[in-house]
Scaffold this motif. Structure first.
Motif, PDB file in Angstrom:
ATOM      1  N   GLY A   1       0.810  -1.219   0.000  1.00  0.00           N
ATOM      2  CA  GLY A   1       0.000   0.000   0.000  1.00  0.00           C
ATOM      3  C   GLY A   1       0.837   1.260   0.000  1.00  0.00           C
ATOM      4  N   ALA A   2       0.174   2.393   0.299  1.00  0.00           N
ATOM      5  CA  ALA A   2       0.849   3.691   0.238  1.00  0.00           C
ATOM      6  C   ALA A   2       1.774   3.854   1.441  1.00  0.00           C
ATOM      7  CB  ALA A   2      -0.177   4.817   0.204  1.00  0.00           C
ATOM      8  N   GLN A   3       2.990   4.290   1.212  1.00  0.00           N
ATOM      9  CA  GLN A   3       3.979   4.476   2.268  1.00  0.00           C
ATOM     10  C   GLN A   3       4.222   5.969   2.503  1.00  0.00           C
ATOM     11  OE1 GLN A   3       4.964   1.609   3.760  1.00  0.00           O
ATOM     12  NE2 GLN A   3       3.695   0.529   2.269  1.00  0.00           N
ATOM     13  N   THR A   4       4.978   6.257   3.556  1.00  0.00           N
ATOM     14  CA  THR A   4       5.217   7.660   3.902  1.00  0.00           C
ATOM     15  C   THR A   4       6.709   8.001   3.798  1.00  0.00           C
ATOM     16  OG1 THR A   4       5.360   6.972   6.188  1.00  0.00           O
ATOM     17  CG2 THR A   4       3.243   7.843   5.470  1.00  0.00           C
TER      18      THR A   4
ATOM     19  N   ASP B   1       7.132   7.967   0.150  1.00  0.00           N
ATOM     20  CA  ASP B   1       5.894   8.586  -0.325  1.00  0.00           C
ATOM     21  C   ASP B   1       5.920   8.624  -1.857  1.00  0.00           C
ATOM     22  OD1 ASP B   1       3.802  10.393  -1.048  1.00  0.00           O
ATOM     23  OD2 ASP B   1       3.895  11.266   0.954  1.00  0.00           O
TER      24      ASP B   1
ATOM     25  N   THR C   1       2.959   4.247 -11.355  1.00  0.00           N
ATOM     26  CA  THR C   1       1.555   4.265 -10.973  1.00  0.00           C
ATOM     27  C   THR C   1       0.723   3.285 -11.795  1.00  0.00           C
ATOM     28  OG1 THR C   1       1.111   6.047 -12.508  1.00  0.00           O
ATOM     29  CG2 THR C   1       1.669   6.668 -10.264  1.00  0.00           C
ATOM     30  N   TRP C   2       1.151   2.923 -12.984  1.00  0.00           N
ATOM     31  CA  TRP C   2       0.325   2.045 -13.829  1.00  0.00           C
ATOM     32  C   TRP C   2       0.643   0.574 -13.592  1.00  0.00           C
ATOM     33  CZ3 TRP C   2       3.173  -0.976 -17.267  1.00  0.00           C
ATOM     34  CH2 TRP C   2       4.520  -0.612 -17.378  1.00  0.00           C
ATOM     35  N   ASN C   3       1.772   0.306 -12.955  1.00  0.00           N
ATOM     36  CA  ASN C   3       2.207  -1.061 -12.694  1.00  0.00           C
ATOM     37  C   ASN C   3       2.913  -0.982 -11.350  1.00  0.00           C
ATOM     38  OD1 ASN C   3       3.180  -3.648 -12.753  1.00  0.00           O
ATOM     39  ND2 ASN C   3       4.490  -3.373 -14.541  1.00  0.00           N
ATOM     40  N   THR C   4       2.146  -1.083 -10.276  1.00  0.00           N
ATOM     41  CA  THR C   4       2.622  -0.745  -8.936  1.00  0.00           C
ATOM     42  C   THR C   4       4.042  -1.219  -8.655  1.00  0.00           C
ATOM     43  OG1 THR C   4       0.367  -1.072  -8.198  1.00  0.00           O
ATOM     44  CG2 THR C   4       2.043  -0.809  -6.489  1.00  0.00           C
TER      45      THR C   4
ATOM     46  N   GLU D   1      11.820 -10.558 -11.795  1.00  0.00           N
ATOM     47  CA  GLU D   1      12.076  -9.170 -12.197  1.00  0.00           C
ATOM     48  C   GLU D   1      12.783  -8.389 -11.110  1.00  0.00           C
ATOM     49  OE1 GLU D   1       8.143  -7.669 -12.937  1.00  0.00           O
ATOM     50  OE2 GLU D   1       8.082  -8.469 -14.965  1.00  0.00           O
TER      51      GLU D   1
ATOM     52  N   ARG E   1      -5.077  -2.588   8.980  1.00  0.00           N
ATOM     53  CA  ARG E   1      -4.188  -1.534   8.503  1.00  0.00           C
ATOM     54  C   ARG E   1      -4.925  -0.201   8.378  1.00  0.00           C
ATOM     55  NH1 ARG E   1       0.500  -0.273   5.704  1.00  0.00           N
ATOM     56  NH2 ARG E   1       0.159   1.327   4.140  1.00  0.00           N
TER      57      ARG E   1
ATOM     58  N   GLY F   1      -2.767  -4.146 -13.005  1.00  0.00           N
ATOM     59  CA  GLY F   1      -1.446  -3.557 -12.786  1.00  0.00           C
ATOM     60  C   GLY F   1      -1.246  -2.954 -11.403  1.00  0.00           C
TER      61      GLY F   1
ATOM     62  N   ASN G   1      -1.458  -3.276  -7.397  1.00  0.00           N
ATOM     63  CA  ASN G   1      -1.467  -4.427  -6.494  1.00  0.00           C
ATOM     64  C   ASN G   1      -2.060  -4.132  -5.114  1.00  0.00           C
ATOM     65  OD1 ASN G   1       0.505  -3.112  -4.977  1.00  0.00           O
ATOM     66  ND2 ASN G   1       2.190  -4.332  -5.777  1.00  0.00           N
ATOM     67  N   HIS G   2      -2.547  -2.905  -4.900  1.00  0.00           N
ATOM     68  CA  HIS G   2      -3.082  -2.570  -3.579  1.00  0.00           C
ATOM     69  C   HIS G   2      -4.030  -1.391  -3.755  1.00  0.00           C
ATOM     70  CE1 HIS G   2      -3.229  -1.807   0.702  1.00  0.00           C
ATOM     71  NE2 HIS G   2      -2.372  -2.789   0.945  1.00  0.00           N
TER      72      HIS G   2
ATOM     73  N   GLU H   1      -4.722   0.846  -1.816  1.00  0.00           N
ATOM     74  CA  GLU H   1      -4.220   2.065  -1.187  1.00  0.00           C
ATOM     75  C   GLU H   1      -3.342   2.905  -2.125  1.00  0.00           C
ATOM     76  OE1 GLU H   1      -3.348   1.523   3.107  1.00  0.00           O
ATOM     77  OE2 GLU H   1      -1.498   2.545   2.540  1.00  0.00           O
ATOM     78  N   VAL H   2      -2.776   2.305  -3.150  1.00  0.00           N
ATOM     79  CA  VAL H   2      -1.997   3.116  -4.094  1.00  0.00           C
ATOM     80  C   VAL H   2      -2.816   3.468  -5.334  1.00  0.00           C
ATOM     81  CG1 VAL H   2       0.282   2.372  -3.333  1.00  0.00           C
ATOM     82  CG2 VAL H   2      -0.885   1.049  -5.089  1.00  0.00           C
TER      83      VAL H   2
ATOM     84  N   ILE I   1      -3.603   7.212  -6.719  1.00  0.00           N
ATOM     85  CA  ILE I   1      -2.497   7.981  -7.302  1.00  0.00           C
ATOM     86  C   ILE I   1      -2.576   7.953  -8.826  1.00  0.00           C
ATOM     87  CG2 ILE I   1       0.019   8.159  -7.476  1.00  0.00           C
ATOM     88  CD1 ILE I   1       0.078   6.506  -4.815  1.00  0.00           C
ATOM     89  N   THR I   2      -2.967   6.810  -9.362  1.00  0.00           N
ATOM     90  CA  THR I   2      -2.951   6.617 -10.812  1.00  0.00           C
ATOM     91  C   THR I   2      -3.822   7.639 -11.552  1.00  0.00           C
ATOM     92  OG1 THR I   2      -2.633   4.319 -10.259  1.00  0.00           O
ATOM     93  CG2 THR I   2      -3.046   4.818 -12.580  1.00  0.00           C
TER      94      THR I   2
ATOM     95  N   VAL J   1      -2.439  11.477 -11.192  1.00  0.00           N
ATOM     96  CA  VAL J   1      -1.281  11.941 -11.960  1.00  0.00           C
ATOM     97  C   VAL J   1      -1.388  11.682 -13.461  1.00  0.00           C
ATOM     98  CG1 VAL J   1       0.223  11.663  -9.948  1.00  0.00           C
ATOM     99  CG2 VAL J   1       0.143   9.850 -11.671  1.00  0.00           C
TER     100      VAL J   1
ATOM    101  N   THR K   1       0.036  11.593   1.342  1.00  0.00           N
ATOM    102  CA  THR K   1      -0.535  10.693   0.332  1.00  0.00           C
ATOM    103  C   THR K   1      -1.197   9.493   0.998  1.00  0.00           C
ATOM    104  OG1 THR K   1       1.416  11.270  -0.975  1.00  0.00           O
ATOM    105  CG2 THR K   1       0.025   9.518  -1.832  1.00  0.00           C
ATOM    106  N   GLN K   2      -0.496   8.918   1.968  1.00  0.00           N
ATOM    107  CA  GLN K   2      -1.010   7.702   2.585  1.00  0.00           C
ATOM    108  C   GLN K   2      -2.381   7.934   3.228  1.00  0.00           C
ATOM    109  OE1 GLN K   2       0.605   6.160   6.351  1.00  0.00           O
ATOM    110  NE2 GLN K   2       1.135   4.305   5.209  1.00  0.00           N
TER     111      GLN K   2
ATOM    112  N   ASN L   1      -5.147   8.529   0.667  1.00  0.00           N
ATOM    113  CA  ASN L   1      -5.558   7.284   0.029  1.00  0.00           C
ATOM    114  C   ASN L   1      -6.309   6.371   0.984  1.00  0.00           C
ATOM    115  OD1 ASN L   1      -4.273   8.361  -2.106  1.00  0.00           O
ATOM    116  ND2 ASN L   1      -2.789   6.725  -2.384  1.00  0.00           N
TER     117      ASN L   1
ATOM    118  N   ILE M   1       1.615  -5.808 -18.097  1.00  0.00           N
ATOM    119  CA  ILE M   1       2.070  -5.924 -16.717  1.00  0.00           C
ATOM    120  C   ILE M   1       3.047  -7.078 -16.540  1.00  0.00           C
ATOM    121  CG2 ILE M   1       1.302  -6.257 -14.321  1.00  0.00           C
ATOM    122  CD1 ILE M   1       0.502  -3.563 -15.733  1.00  0.00           C
ATOM    123  N   THR M   2       2.743  -8.208 -17.167  1.00  0.00           N
ATOM    124  CA  THR M   2       3.580  -9.388 -16.929  1.00  0.00           C
ATOM    125  C   THR M   2       4.706  -9.523 -17.952  1.00  0.00           C
ATOM    126  OG1 THR M   2       2.184 -10.793 -18.314  1.00  0.00           O
ATOM    127  CG2 THR M   2       1.614 -10.650 -15.977  1.00  0.00           C
TER     128      THR M   2
END
Lengths: 239, 352
Positions: free
Chosen positions: A120-123, A127, A135-138, A170, B48, B123, B125-126, B128-129, B132-133, B136, B173-174, B177, B252-253
């Protein structure tokens, strides 16, 4: 009595300040071969005689750990994720909160561990605002080198290496272990470590800007770059 | 000495007192997340990000706030509209910043708490992020995270709401989100006619019942109950649109075997989430059925279940359609809890 207490407090405060000045500092110096890195203005040449300028140079140092007292003790830097950016000189001075001596190794992960990529989102330095995040492929971008080169076939002759990737095939995070042989009597003030950008192009793999000017996703090229640049660090001076 | 001791004890008491007061003050109202009967355990990590009334309200305000975009014209809700189950109603592509368009059809936002990966290609995986997509993306909100956080910090209403939700007024941001996630995971659609029939509170009419039988045979292996998706990536035979060149999961893969695979979409509320398909190329359900029985172009990555296409007679199509209409959850589409907060501007909907 009261006076004594105040005096004592004053002294301990001074003591704290004085010892803070003695804390060991790791100073990162960015180089291109034997030249000190200058963003934008300088043109450099890589091992294939390809000219290039540098606009951006950034990377993550994760889990910085130092073995000292001849390997008997381990010190872990309190900040688990540290983003180094050429344009921000404060990020290139890593102040440990302890004076250390008889250091034997400095080690860290160059990149971000897999777990942080999927949690998830970190600080703080992680951040996504720091621009080291896809952003399109975490996933985190572990290291960034961007600039322009007449050898680049990409638009406006840009070259842009964004290296990252946490999945099994990867993974581009690389462990860096620097050995030191240092027998000083008193704590070290400063360790200067150089990071040489020329190492991005050679080492495990030859990477020419003319062949590969852009890396914007995890995969083979990202891992090839990581295998090269993991060797960019050398310890230059111990004071 | 005595004096100092007394002073120190007093100091301690004051400190504890202050700590007590601040702890006392931050007391958000827990929000209960109800798992519908018979549904599996959600994937969302409630530890969380514990749901609270305050976090949910903040998330809703953010979701409906146009200031999250560069020119303050586009909110999440501009593309994710409640009356369309939070998809973009009647648009193959959604309008983004400065007359741009998205290159994919905006999916419905529902039952996200059970989803592990997001977007048509998985693409992200959570959850919580995820916000952002769009923030931006140049063809969505085209803003930087720095600017968004700055705008929020300048607004005292937000300072107050972040404090109420998280205990102090830190805005990052966290937290943004996390709040958006609290709003989004509450978007549970589980009260359609189909659900009521399954709970024994209602009955299908004949075409609906026949349609359900066909659905279970021909569709449910991918559009699996109760979510009407098994959350896998598959190629259902839609040929590549060369103008968009969207290779789906392979992006993605990097795996050629994933070419043209997309996430199996949920069919809940499908009646009002048209157009259909990852690029919205099908305007009606009939177009989708024609695709399955006639127009599809199987290639090597097309799902083995569809190698010989999926034939349905006109009769059967009518029955399956009748069944699909039972998946509309009007209580969800009209729930005032999810509507734009009263104190923000109503979402501007363009008409054309």
């Amino acid at each position: 009595m009261r006076k004594n207490v105040t005096l004592y407090m004053l002294f301990s405060l001074l003591h704290v300040i004085a010892s803070a000045q003695n804390n060991t500092v790791i100073k990162l110096v960015h180089k291109v071969g034997d030249k000190t890195l200058q963003l934008h203005t300088e043109t450099y040449f890589n091992q294939f005689n390809e000219p290039f300028t540098v606009h951006k140079f950034k990377y993550y140092i994760t889990g910085l750990q130092i073995e000292y007292e001849n390997g008997k003790k381990k010190y872990t830097f309190e900040k688990p994720y540290h983003l180094v950016a050429e344009e921000d000189s404060t990020t290139k001075m890593i102040t440990l909160n302890k004076p250390l001596k008889n250091i034997t190794t400095i080690s860290f992960l160059l990149g971000v561990d897999s777990l942080r990529n999927v949690s998830g989102a970190q600080t703080d330095d992680l951040d996504p605002m720091k621009g080291m995040f896809w952003t399109w492929n975490t996933g985190y971008i572990y290291a960034k080198l961007e600039g322009q080169s007449d050898s680049s076939n990409a638009a406006a002759h840009y070259f842009s290496y964004h290296v990252g990737g946490y999945k099994t095939n990867e993974n581009a995070a690389r462990k860096v272990v620097l050995k030191i042989d240092e027998k000083s009597q008193s704590p070290i003030n400063e360790i200067a470590i150089e990071a040489d950008i020329l190492k991005w192009f050679v080492g495990a793999n030859e990477i020419k800007i003319s062949n590969a000017a852009v890396c914007h996703q995890p995969g083979v090229l990202a891992m090839m770059l990581a295998d090269n640049y993991k060797n960019m660090f050398t310890i230059k001076a111990i004071k | 000495m005595k004096q100092t001791k007394a002073f120190l004890i007093l100091l301690c008491m004051v400190c504890v007192g202050i700590a007590f007061i601040t702890i006392e003050k931050y007391k958000p109202t827990p929000l209960k997340f109800i798992i519908p009967k018979g549904w599996p355990k959600p994937a969302f990590d409630f530890k969380r990000n514990p749901l609270t009334q305050e976090g949910f309200e903040l998330g809703k305000k953010l979701f409906y706030d146009e200031r999250l975009s560069k020119d303050s014209t586009i909110s999440c809700a501009s593309c994710h509209q409640q009356f369309s189950a939070f998809a973009t109603f009647d648009h193959p592509f959604s309008h983004g910043y400065n007359n741009s368009f998205t290159t994919r059809n905006a999916p419905a936002l529902q039952n996200l708490a059970w989803q592990k990966e997001f977007m048509w290609d998985g693409g992200i995986n959570h959850l919580e992020v995820q916000p952002i997509t769009p923030i931006v993306a140049e063809n969505e909100m085209a803003e930087t995270l720095e600017n968004v956080i700055l705008k929020l910090k300048r607004d005292t209403a937000y300072l107050r709401m972040f404090k109420a939700a998280f205990g102090d007024a830190t805005i990052n941001t966290q937290r943004m989100n996390k709040a958006l996630n609290q709003f989004m995971v509450m978007l549970v659609s589980s009260n359609s006619k189909y659900d009521r029939v399954m709970r024994g509170e209602d009955t299908f009419n004949l075409p609906q019942r026949l349609g359900y039988e066909i659905f279970k045979q021909k569709c449910a292996s991918c559009h699996k109950e109760p979510f009407f998706t098994d959350f896998t990536y598959r190629n259902n035979g839609m040929p590549l649109d060369a103008t968009i060149n969207d290779i789906g999961r392979m992006r993605i893969t990097g795996n050629k075997n994933d070419s043209l695979k997309f996430k199996v979409p949920s069919l809940r509320n499908v009646d009002i989430t048209y157009p259909y398909g990852h690029d919205g190329r099908f305007f009606t359900l009939d177009n989708v059925f024609e695709h399955y029985r006639k127009n599809m172009q199987p290639i090597h990555t097309t799902d083995s279940l569809l190698k010989n296409k999926l034939y349905l007679s006109n009769f059967q199509i009518g029955q399956v359609t009748a069944f699909l209409f039972t998946l509309t959850d009007s209580g969800f589409l009209k729930n005032p809890k999810f509507a734009a907060p009263a104190y923000s501007k109503p979402t501007i909907l363009h008409q054309h």
